[in-house]
Design a protein around this motif. Structure first.
Motif, PDB file in Angstrom:
ATOM      1  N   ARG A 154       0.826  -1.193   0.000  1.00 36.36           N
ATOM      2  CA  ARG A 154       0.000   0.000   0.000  1.00 36.36           C
ATOM      3  C   ARG A 154       0.864   1.249   0.000  1.00 36.36           C
ATOM      4  N   GLN A 155       0.277   2.321  -0.530  1.00 36.39           N
ATOM      5  CA  GLN A 155       0.995   3.584  -0.586  1.00 36.39           C
ATOM      6  C   GLN A 155       0.034   4.714  -0.273  1.00 36.39           C
ATOM      7  N   ALA A 156       0.322   5.412   0.808  1.00 33.45           N
ATOM      8  CA  ALA A 156      -0.460   6.583   1.198  1.00 33.45           C
ATOM      9  C   ALA A 156       0.175   7.824   0.566  1.00 33.45           C
ATOM     10  N   PRO A 157      -0.591   8.888   0.395  1.00 38.59           N
ATOM     11  CA  PRO A 157      -0.039  10.109  -0.207  1.00 38.59           C
ATOM     12  C   PRO A 157       1.188  10.605   0.552  1.00 38.59           C
ATOM     13  N   GLY A 158       2.257  10.874  -0.176  1.00 33.72           N
ATOM     14  CA  GLY A 158       3.468  11.396   0.434  1.00 33.72           C
ATOM     15  C   GLY A 158       4.327  10.368   1.132  1.00 33.72           C
ATOM     16  N   LYS A 159       3.938   9.110   1.051  1.00 31.47           N
ATOM     17  CA  LYS A 159       4.697   8.054   1.717  1.00 31.47           C
ATOM     18  C   LYS A 159       5.175   7.019   0.716  1.00 31.47           C
ATOM     19  N   GLU A 160       6.182   6.249   1.135  1.00 33.36           N
ATOM     20  CA  GLU A 160       6.673   5.183   0.277  1.00 33.36           C
ATOM     21  C   GLU A 160       5.706   3.992   0.304  1.00 33.36           C
ATOM     22  N   ARG A 161       5.775   3.207  -0.762  1.00 31.72           N
ATOM     23  CA  ARG A 161       4.974   1.995  -0.816  1.00 31.72           C
ATOM     24  C   ARG A 161       5.524   0.994   0.202  1.00 31.72           C
ATOM     25  N   GLU A 162       4.625   0.399   0.991  1.00 27.35           N
ATOM     26  CA  GLU A 162       5.053  -0.512   2.041  1.00 27.35           C
ATOM     27  C   GLU A 162       4.362  -1.866   1.907  1.00 27.35           C
ATOM     28  N   GLY A 163       5.053  -2.890   2.352  1.00 27.84           N
ATOM     29  CA  GLY A 163       4.488  -4.229   2.328  1.00 27.84           C
ATOM     30  C   GLY A 163       3.442  -4.406   3.413  1.00 27.84           C
ATOM     31  N   ASN A 206     -10.182  -6.180   8.318  1.00 26.12           N
ATOM     32  CA  ASN A 206     -11.153  -5.927   9.383  1.00 26.12           C
ATOM     33  C   ASN A 206     -10.625  -4.850  10.317  1.00 26.12           C
ATOM     34  N   SER A 207     -11.521  -4.302  11.111  1.00 23.52           N
ATOM     35  CA  SER A 207     -11.148  -3.280  12.100  1.00 23.52           C
ATOM     36  C   SER A 207     -10.304  -2.188  11.455  1.00 23.52           C
ATOM     37  N   LEU A 208     -10.769  -1.698  10.335  1.00 23.02           N
ATOM     38  CA  LEU A 208     -10.005  -0.699   9.586  1.00 23.02           C
ATOM     39  C   LEU A 208      -9.867   0.599  10.353  1.00 23.02           C
ATOM     40  N   LYS A 209      -8.722   1.236  10.155  1.00 22.70           N
ATOM     41  CA  LYS A 209      -8.398   2.487  10.829  1.00 22.70           C
ATOM     42  C   LYS A 209      -8.129   3.560   9.772  1.00 22.70           C
ATOM     43  N   PRO A 210      -8.260   4.822  10.132  1.00 23.57           N
ATOM     44  CA  PRO A 210      -7.956   5.893   9.165  1.00 23.57           C
ATOM     45  C   PRO A 210      -6.549   5.787   8.601  1.00 23.57           C
ATOM     46  N   GLU A 211      -5.604   5.298   9.402  1.00 22.77           N
ATOM     47  CA  GLU A 211      -4.224   5.163   8.916  1.00 22.77           C
ATOM     48  C   GLU A 211      -4.055   4.037   7.904  1.00 22.77           C
ATOM     49  N   ASP A 212      -5.088   3.251   7.681  1.00 23.92           N
ATOM     50  CA  ASP A 212      -5.055   2.238   6.626  1.00 23.92           C
ATOM     51  C   ASP A 212      -5.398   2.833   5.253  1.00 23.92           C
ATOM     52  N   THR A 213      -5.801   4.082   5.230  1.00 26.93           N
ATOM     53  CA  THR A 213      -6.135   4.746   3.977  1.00 26.93           C
ATOM     54  C   THR A 213      -4.921   4.797   3.059  1.00 26.93           C
ATOM     55  N   ALA A 214      -5.084   4.253   1.848  1.00 30.23           N
ATOM     56  CA  ALA A 214      -3.977   4.181   0.898  1.00 30.23           C
ATOM     57  C   ALA A 214      -4.473   3.561  -0.401  1.00 30.23           C
ATOM     58  N   MET A 215      -3.610   3.625  -1.414  1.00 35.92           N
ATOM     59  CA  MET A 215      -3.810   2.835  -2.611  1.00 35.92           C
ATOM     60  C   MET A 215      -3.188   1.475  -2.344  1.00 35.92           C
ATOM     61  N   TYR A 216      -3.954   0.422  -2.587  1.00 37.63           N
ATOM     62  CA  TYR A 216      -3.484  -0.930  -2.321  1.00 37.63           C
ATOM     63  C   TYR A 216      -3.152  -1.621  -3.641  1.00 37.63           C
ATOM     64  N   TYR A 217      -1.968  -2.228  -3.670  1.00 37.59           N
ATOM     65  CA  TYR A 217      -1.465  -2.876  -4.869  1.00 37.59           C
ATOM     66  C   TYR A 217      -1.234  -4.367  -4.626  1.00 37.59           C
ATOM     67  N   CYS A 218      -1.527  -5.134  -5.646  1.00 40.67           N
ATOM     68  CA  CYS A 218      -1.211  -6.550  -5.670  1.00 40.67           C
ATOM     69  C   CYS A 218       0.112  -6.715  -6.422  1.00 40.67           C
ATOM     70  N   ALA A 219       0.943  -7.645  -5.956  1.00 42.02           N
ATOM     71  CA  ALA A 219       2.220  -7.873  -6.614  1.00 42.02           C
ATOM     72  C   ALA A 219       2.543  -9.357  -6.644  1.00 42.02           C
TER      73      ALA A 219
END
Length: 123
Positions: free
Chosen positions: A38-47, A84-97
């Motif tokens: 996932r990658q949130a605005p202004g942040k690096e893509r993380e596993g 589940n139990s999603l939080k605002p900090e989970d907001t991001a673009m999610y990518y499959c790889a």
């Protein structure tokens, strides 16, 4: 060549759930590992989570352990991420790889990527 298409993103309130899907096609029989990043605005893509193809061997980022579950349906060549139990900090673009030789949470080693699906969690 592997083609990956994500779906299932959307907007949800804090505490809610979403299930992401990733349909794989192409050179998939040599698949070794699939993962969600996932990658949130202004942040690096993380596993977020990875799974060794054809097994139940998984690994998760500490931030999602106990809330997210990665799984796959090999017959359908589809990868899932139950969130589940999603939080605002989970907001991001999610990518499959997908990769044919590496399996870990480091995005730099994955060769094939989808276009992403947006997840937005409001408080």
């Amino acid at each position: 060549q592997v083609h990956l298409v994500e779906s299932g993103g959307g907007s949800v309130q804090s505490g809610g759930s979403l299930r992401l899907s990733c349909a794989a096609s192409g050179y998939t029989f040599s698949s070794y590992c699939m993962g969600w990043f996932r990658q949130a605005p202004g942040k690096e893509r993380e596993g977020v989570a990875i799974i060794y193809t054809g097994t139940t061997n998984t690994r998760y980022a500490d931030s999602v352990k106990g809330r997210f579950t990665i799984s796959q349906n090999n017959a359908k060549n589809t990868l899932y991420l139950q969130m589940n139990s999603l939080k605002p900090e989970d907001t991001a673009m999610y990518y499959c790889a997908e990769d044919h030789s590496y399996c870990g949470l480091d995005r730099r080693y994955f060769d094939y990527w989808g276009q992403g699906t947006q997840v937005t969690v409001s408080s």
